[in-house]
Design a protein around this motif. Structure first.
Motif, short mmCIF file in Angstrom:
data_model
loop_
_atom_site.label_atom_id
_atom_site.label_comp_id
_atom_site.label_asym_id
_atom_site.label_seq_id
_atom_site.Cartn_x
_atom_site.Cartn_y
_atom_site.Cartn_z
N ARG A 170 4.00 1.53 -1.09
CA ARG A 170 4.68 1.65 -2.38
C ARG A 170 3.75 2.21 -3.44
N LYS A 171 2.47 1.74 -3.47
CA LYS A 171 1.48 2.24 -4.45
C LYS A 171 1.20 3.72 -4.23
N ARG A 172 1.07 4.11 -2.96
CA ARG A 172 0.79 5.50 -2.64
C ARG A 172 1.93 6.40 -3.11
N GLU A 173 3.18 5.97 -2.89
CA GLU A 173 4.33 6.77 -3.33
C GLU A 173 4.43 6.85 -4.84
N GLN A 174 4.04 5.77 -5.52
CA GLN A 174 4.10 5.76 -6.99
C GLN A 174 3.00 6.64 -7.58
N ASN A 175 1.79 6.55 -7.04
CA ASN A 175 0.65 7.30 -7.60
C ASN A 175 0.63 8.76 -7.16
N PHE A 176 1.15 9.05 -5.99
CA PHE A 176 1.16 10.44 -5.49
C PHE A 176 2.58 10.84 -5.11
N PRO A 177 3.44 11.08 -6.12
CA PRO A 177 4.80 11.46 -5.79
C PRO A 177 4.85 12.83 -5.12
N ARG A 224 5.39 16.54 -4.46
CA ARG A 224 5.30 17.65 -5.40
C ARG A 224 6.58 18.47 -5.37
N LYS A 262 0.83 -1.21 0.00
CA LYS A 262 0.00 0.00 0.00
C LYS A 262 0.87 1.26 0.00
#
Length: 161
Positions: free
Chosen positions: A145-152, A154, A143
């Motif tokens: 890893r996905k969050r970091e990939q989808n919401f890098p 800014r 979860k």
């Protein structure tokens, strides 16, 4: 002023104020001289010996210590009494070398293995032993890893005023 105490073949030179009242009572009063005169076993010589030779040396030293203690009770010479300390230290040296070689052999045997016996592991502190390893510290959940990939994170540009 220097006083000379004759003990068998050794002559001990002592310059100590307490020498006259109680000879052999302090280090300056000749204990070091007797200790040097007696045969000392050197650690580097012991390291060349194998296990059986070390154990044989240890047995001989223990027998000698027992004889010296008997001499102490029966009122032996001062040189014998002073030799007790030398023999005890020699026994300690033999045991130290023996234990160090045993531990070194165990380390060789367990080198590259997954698990180590507790006495071969690094001591550290209890907290450090229980702390996460760097690999464990760096791990992330799916979860996360996905969050970091989808919401890098800014990127902002700041204008100089």
């Amino acid at each position: 002023r220097e006083l000379i105490l004759q003990l068998g073949e050794e002559a001990i030179v002592a310059s100590c104020p307490c020498f006259r009242s109680a000879p052999l009572s302090c280090a300056a009063a000749g204990r070091e001289g007797i200790r040097d005169a007696a045969m000392k076993i050197k650690a580097h010589e012991l390291r060349t010996k194998n296990k059986s030779e070390l154990l044989k040396t240890l047995e001989e030293l223990k027998n000698e210590l027992a004889q010296l203690r008997v001499a102490k009770v029966t009122g032996g010479a001062a040189s014998k009494l002073a030799k007790i300390g030398v023999v005890r230290k020699s026994i300690a040296r033999v045991l130290t070398v023996y234990n160090q070689t045993q531990k070194a052999k165990l380390r060789e045997a367990y080198a590259g293995k997954k698990f180590l016996p507790k006495d071969l592991r690094p001591k550290q502190t209890r907290a450090l032993r229980r702390a996460l390893t760097p690999a464990e510290r760096g791990r992330k959940t799916l979860k996360q890893r996905k969050r970091e990939q989808n919401f890098p994170q800014r990127k902002y540009a700041v204008l100089a005023a």
